[in-house]
Every structure is written in C-alpha cells, then in structure tokens.
Design a protein around this motif. Structure first.
Motif, PDB file in Angstrom:
ATOM      1  N   SER A   1       0.742  -1.315   0.101  1.00  0.00           N
ATOM      2  CA  SER A   1       0.084   0.025   0.055  1.00  0.00           C
ATOM      3  C   SER A   1       0.969   1.173   0.046  1.00  0.00           C
TER       4      SER A   1
ATOM      5  N   ASP B   1      -3.846   3.160  -0.627  1.00  0.00           N
ATOM      6  CA  ASP B   1      -4.869   1.989  -0.861  1.00  0.00           C
ATOM      7  C   ASP B   1      -3.674   1.269  -1.575  1.00  0.00           C
ATOM      8  N   ALA B   2      -3.971   0.288  -2.226  1.00  0.00           N
ATOM      9  CA  ALA B   2      -3.168  -0.804  -2.743  1.00  0.00           C
ATOM     10  C   ALA B   2      -2.106  -0.219  -3.818  1.00  0.00           C
TER      11      ALA B   2
ATOM     12  N   ASN C   1       2.516  -0.412   5.890  1.00  0.00           N
ATOM     13  CA  ASN C   1       1.886  -0.931   4.651  1.00  0.00           C
ATOM     14  C   ASN C   1       1.873  -2.513   4.375  1.00  0.00           C
TER      15      ASN C   1
END
Length: 434
Positions: free
Chosen positions: A135, A258-259, A293
């Motif tokens: 992430s 996010d990813a 992350n």
C-alpha cells in the motif's frame, strides 16, 4: 456405404475435438487485471485447444464467500480459484489445495521472495501469484502545489490530516482524502489494520488475547473516523477499492491511501482524468513504521477436489508467467501489466519507462515484513491480517463495528468494546485460552 464412410470421417474429428475439450471454471475478482486476463484468455485457448475457460467474475466480498464455502464443503464448483496470502497457507495445511508444480520454463526463482514465501506451506508453492501489492499514498501533486504544501516521501498520519484539511474543497467537488470504509476483513480492515499497527497496536498479544479495546486501537480508529468524517466523501462508509478508484480517476480525491496496484489505473490517461497530475509516497506511519503498509497477492490456486488438475496447472502457469507479462505489455500497454510478483518485471526497461510509480511500489513491497509487523511482540504472521483460520470471522465482525462507528451509528469506544467481546468469544471457542 462409401459415401456414409466419407461423411463419418469428416464428422469424426469435429466430434472428437468437441468431446475432448475440458471446461475449466475459473473464479476470480472483478479487478481490472483480472478483467484483462479474461480478455486475453482466448490466447491461452488457441495455444491449448483442448481447454475451454469459463469465467465466474465476482466482487471481492462475494468471491471470498463463494470460494471459501466451495473449498470448505469440497463441492468442487471451481477448478481454479483466486485467493490471497491469508487463505493459501491455511488451506494448504488442511489439504484443500493442490501443490502448484511449475516447469523449468516458468522460473519460480523469479517470483519475489516475500510473495512466494507467503503462498507456500512447508516449502511448497500452493498458489501462484497473479499480481502482488503493498500500500502507498497516492496524491494530486497539482492540488498540493496550489496550497504550497509538499508531501514527504514517508508521511505521518498527522501530516496526512493537515494536508487533507487544506485541500478539502467539497464545493468544488474535491475531497481531502479517500479511504476504504466498506466493512470486511479484506475491505476496510486491510487499511485499518495497518493504521493500528502504525499507532503501536496489534490484533492479539502473546497469549492470543484480543487487543481491540486498547489505547492504540482507540487512537487509530478515532483518527480514522474523524479524518473521513471531516475530509472524506459523503458516502465513505460504503466505499472500498473500486469506488475510491472511480472517485480518484474522476478527480474527486486529493489523496488516496490504498493498494499499490491502483497506480497503473490512476496514471492511465484512458481511465483517469488526472493521470498526469498524480504523485506517490509511502504509506503513512504514526508512532512506528512497522506494519504501516500491507502485503498481499491475488493468486491462482487449484482446489484439491478438482478433477481437472493437469489442465488447471497449465492455465495457472500461463496466467502467472513472464510470457503473460510480456503479452499484456505488448497488447495492452506496459502500464497494464500485473505487477508485484516477478523480479524480471522491475528489470524490464519497457515497464520502468512507462510506469513512474514502479520504484515506489517496489520499495513498499520491500518494506513489508509479515513476520515483524507490530511494535509489541505478536504471536502471528501477517500485516493487514492474522494468518489463523479464526481471523476471517474476527476481522469481519470488527470491520462491521468499525464501519458503524464511521457511519455514526456507534461511538468509537462502543464499536471497539463490541468487537473485543466478539473476538474474545471467537478465540475462546477455538480453544486459544479458557
């Protein structure tokens, strides 16, 4: 007789070909890379005319539920399933998956070690990674520049909050930050778990006692709820990856954490209105960068009850190979290739040239350590999940309560107290302690 004989000779090969074709039923998630795989599957069928691929494409939460039920009941509905680093070692230990057996051409040593190890059990590979991810922070460079703000390469959550407050302009259709809010252990809790880690929390202590109502959790969830309620989109509690992707591509998110896999979509000018205005940083930290992350890989596996294992092995070798990466790059563009799985991808000059986020993604994956993801010692492996069978229920329930706090139906203390009680009951039932 001769005429009938000639007709039989003409028809027989057609009948044999149709009869010999094996139908592989593939269950997968409705993410863009999987849609690309579906579009390119005729290439596989041309190379393997004895196999026909049938697709079952589902939303993430539905995919998890359908595949989990099918695997546990051994009903054999699917021949190839899309699963992650959470399910693979647990299901392999239970004997629910076939070992993946790549040939020498496949080059299993080219798989990123952290990803390969996370998909293995007792040194054997039980799922092949289709794409991997960590992430990171994705943000609108132009919006920050207008306010005179800069983004640190490794920001803190407090710095993210300050930036969100300055760039949040809902009257102009721009929200300060977009984060996952939709409930689910793989939806909102994927992000929330990393926030808890960075605030110094953990899911369980060394005695496997849940820690959900502790101070770090309270601080992390309070920060998360306040951040989204003040500077997020109005429907934040219903948004997950795809919803936030659409918002960001439409120019409505100033920041999105996010990813890493999202980077290829938000920098694609055919999909994103802000493709040339995007920049990247590492995922935020708080009191620690440990577990800040996540690490994940959507992967292809074969249920042990499948009667079509040889054909399934062939399909998985094709879909997760270096050659498949080359195929996507050549036909769809190098910003469309599935990343986070192979060393060779990050050494490919075509990929590096076309993806300015490649270094940030590779760094995020390299920083992820599932065996040391929490500030206090923890008995489990995993960053945004805990690699035990009970976590799916614990994570889902906690995600529901966190979602209710975000939606304003519960206070943060009420939500975490309820989640703590539910987790305690689940762990007692499973026999972790009395």
């Amino acid at each position: 007789m001769k005429t009938r004989h000639r007709i039989a000779l003409i028809l027989c090969p057609l009948w044999v070909s149709a009869h010999a074709a094996t139908e592989l039923i593939v269950a997968t998630v409705n993410n863009s890379h999987m849609v690309t795989m579906q579009k390119l599957s005729p290439v596989f069928e041309q190379e393997n005319p004895d196999i026909k691929v049938k697709w079952m494409v589902l939303q993430e939460s539905e995919l998890r539920a359908r595949v989990s039920a099918d695997i546990a009941s051994k009903s054999g509905q699917f021949d190839v399933v899309t699963i992650g680093m959470y399910e693979t070692p647990i299901w392999a230990k239970k004997g629910w998956l076939e070992e993946i057996k790549p040939d020498t051409k496949y080059d299993v040593r080219d798989l990123l070690p952290a990803i390969r190890d996370g998909l293995s059990h007792q040194g054997k590979l039980y799922a092949a990674p289709f794409y991997g991810e960590s992430s990171m922070t994705m943000y609108r460079r132009d919006l920050l520049e207008k306010t005179g703000l800069g983004m640190p390469s490794q920001p803190t959550w407090e710095q993210i909050r300050v930036i969100a407050s300055k760039v949040h302009k809902p009257s102009e259709g721009v929200y300060g930050i977009c984060l996952r809010g939709k409930p689910g252990w793989g939806d909102n809790m994927a992000l929330v778990s990393t926030m808890v880690n960075s605030f110094g929390g953990q899911w369980f202590d060394m005695a496997w006692k849940p820690q959900i109502d502790t101070l770090p959790w309270t601080q992390a969830i309070s920060f998360y709820v306040d951040l989204l309620q003040k500077y997020g989109p109005p429907d934040a509690a219903t948004n997950s990856f795809n919803e936030n992707l659409n918002l960001f591509n439409a120019g409505k998110c100033a920041m999105w954490i996010d990813a890493t896999i999202a980077a290829s979509f938000i920098t694609d000018p055919q999909k994103s209105k802000v493709a040339d205005k995007v920049a990247f940083a590492q995922a935020p930290s708080a009191v620690t960068s440990k577990g800040a992350n996540w690490l994940w890989a959507w992967s292809l596996a074969i249920p042990s009850v499948s009667a079509k294992t040889p054909e399934a092995q062939r399909f998985i070798r094709w879909a997760t190979s270096k050659e498949y990466v080359q195929l996507v790059g050549t036909r769809m563009g190098w910003n469309q290739v599935p990343t986070g799985t192979r060393i060779s991808t990050y050494r490919n000059p075509n990929f590096i040239k076309g993806n300015r986020w490649a270094y940030s993604e590779a760094s995020a994956i390299a920083l992820s350590n599932p065996t040391d993801a929490t500030l206090p010692h923890s008995p489990y492996v995993g960053i945004q999940f805990v690699a035990i069978p009970e976590f799916q229920a614990v994570g889902q329930t906690t995600g529901n309560f966190v979602n209710e706090a975000l939606a304003g139906k519960l206070t943060v203390p009420q939500a975490l107290h309820a989640a703590q009680l539910a987790a305690d009951q689940e762990m007692r039932k499973a026999g972790y302690y009395k």
